[in-house]
Design an enzyme around this catalytic site. Structure first.
Site, PDB file in Angstrom:
ATOM      1  N   HIS A   6       0.821  -1.212   0.000  1.00  0.00           N
ATOM      2  CA  HIS A   6       0.000   0.000   0.000  1.00  0.00           C
ATOM      3  C   HIS A   6       0.855   1.262   0.000  1.00  0.00           C
ATOM      4  CE1 HIS A   6      -3.911  -1.796   0.123  1.00  0.00           C
ATOM      5  NE2 HIS A   6      -3.543  -2.591   1.100  1.00  0.00           N
ATOM      6  N   CYS A  14       3.919  13.848  -8.004  1.00  0.00           N
ATOM      7  CA  CYS A  14       2.815  14.487  -8.716  1.00  0.00           C
ATOM      8  C   CYS A  14       2.004  13.412  -9.437  1.00  0.00           C
ATOM      9  CB  CYS A  14       3.360  15.502  -9.712  1.00  0.00           C
ATOM     10  SG  CYS A  14       2.067  16.255 -10.740  1.00  0.00           S
ATOM     11  N   CYS A  42       4.484  21.283 -12.641  1.00  0.00           N
ATOM     12  CA  CYS A  42       3.342  21.371 -13.561  1.00  0.00           C
ATOM     13  C   CYS A  42       2.061  21.894 -12.916  1.00  0.00           C
ATOM     14  CB  CYS A  42       3.082  19.999 -14.193  1.00  0.00           C
ATOM     15  SG  CYS A  42       2.282  18.818 -13.085  1.00  0.00           S
ATOM     16  N   THR A  80      -6.715  -7.322   9.052  1.00  0.00           N
ATOM     17  CA  THR A  80      -7.277  -7.329   7.708  1.00  0.00           C
ATOM     18  C   THR A  80      -8.638  -8.009   7.678  1.00  0.00           C
ATOM     19  OG1 THR A  80      -6.903  -8.065   5.439  1.00  0.00           O
ATOM     20  CG2 THR A  80      -6.074  -9.492   7.174  1.00  0.00           C
ATOM     21  N   SER A  81      -9.414  -7.633   6.691  1.00  0.00           N
ATOM     22  CA  SER A  81     -10.672  -8.342   6.435  1.00  0.00           C
ATOM     23  C   SER A  81     -10.463  -9.426   5.386  1.00  0.00           C
ATOM     24  CB  SER A  81     -11.747  -7.361   5.952  1.00  0.00           C
ATOM     25  OG  SER A  81     -11.362  -6.819   4.694  1.00  0.00           O
ATOM     26  N   ASN A 102      -5.402 -10.419  14.482  1.00  0.00           N
ATOM     27  CA  ASN A 102      -6.622  -9.781  13.982  1.00  0.00           C
ATOM     28  C   ASN A 102      -7.701  -9.803  15.058  1.00  0.00           C
ATOM     29  OD1 ASN A 102      -7.318  -8.501  11.526  1.00  0.00           O
ATOM     30  ND2 ASN A 102      -8.641 -10.183  10.930  1.00  0.00           N
ATOM     31  N   CYS A 120      -4.319  -5.341  16.974  1.00  0.00           N
ATOM     32  CA  CYS A 120      -3.008  -5.595  16.349  1.00  0.00           C
ATOM     33  C   CYS A 120      -1.885  -4.842  17.038  1.00  0.00           C
ATOM     34  CB  CYS A 120      -3.039  -5.224  14.873  1.00  0.00           C
ATOM     35  SG  CYS A 120      -3.976  -6.370  13.884  1.00  0.00           S
TER      36      CYS A 120
END
Length: 159
Positions: A6, A14, A42, A80-81, A102, A120
């Site tokens: 992630h 940018c 930019c 996490t799911s 979890n 966690c």
């Protein structure tokens, strides 16, 4: 070896021209000022190099997935799911014991798997204490902590 599927907040770029931007200034603009950082080249919007829902995972994730699955001797799964593909399928791909930290049991357990139910952060802190890594955990946490707008900053000798 860590694959940050992630992304992270350590770098920013940018979204239009892909030019790297100063991550500290981006974080300051977002977290402390509540603003939208702009590219100095930019004028496009700049975001931390994190993956938002609907965006592609980093190429490094896909490049290493097959070899990592083959080499794994332990899989640690945290908070996490296991509902979003492709990551949700990975625990069923490995042929090694898995440890799930979890609040809820979200996968079919095999005979060598371990489920640590609870928060966690608390579970990892306890594990680090048992392994003698608590000081390292605290140090890493302090180095990566995001200070939210209106939160007093910790004063140090160098401040």
């Amino acid at each position: 070896k860590l694959v940050e599927r992630h992304g992270h907040f350590r770098t920013a770029s940018c979204i239009d021209c892909r030019k790297a931007c100063d991550a500290d200034k981006v974080k300051e603009t977002i977290v402390e000022k509540g603003g939208i950082p702009k590219c100095l080249t930019c004028g496009g919007n700049v975001k931390p190099d994190i993956v938002f829902f609907g965006e592609n995972l980093p190429a490094r994730f896909y490049a290493l997935l097959k070899s990592d699955i083959r080499k794994a001797d332990l899989m640690i799964i945290l908070g996490t799911s296991l509902q979003v593909a492709p990551v949700s399928a990975i625990p069923s791909m490995v042929d090694c014991p898995r440890v799930l930290f979890n609040r809820e049991l979200v996968l079919k357990m095999n005979k060598d798997d371990i489920f640590i139910q609870g928060d966690c952060d608390e579970s990892v802190a306890k594990l680090c204490s048992i392994l003698g890594w608590k000081d390292d955990l605290v140090q890493q946490n302090e180095q990566t902590k995001i200070i939210k707008k209106g939160t007093p900053k910790k004063v140090t000798e160098s401040s």
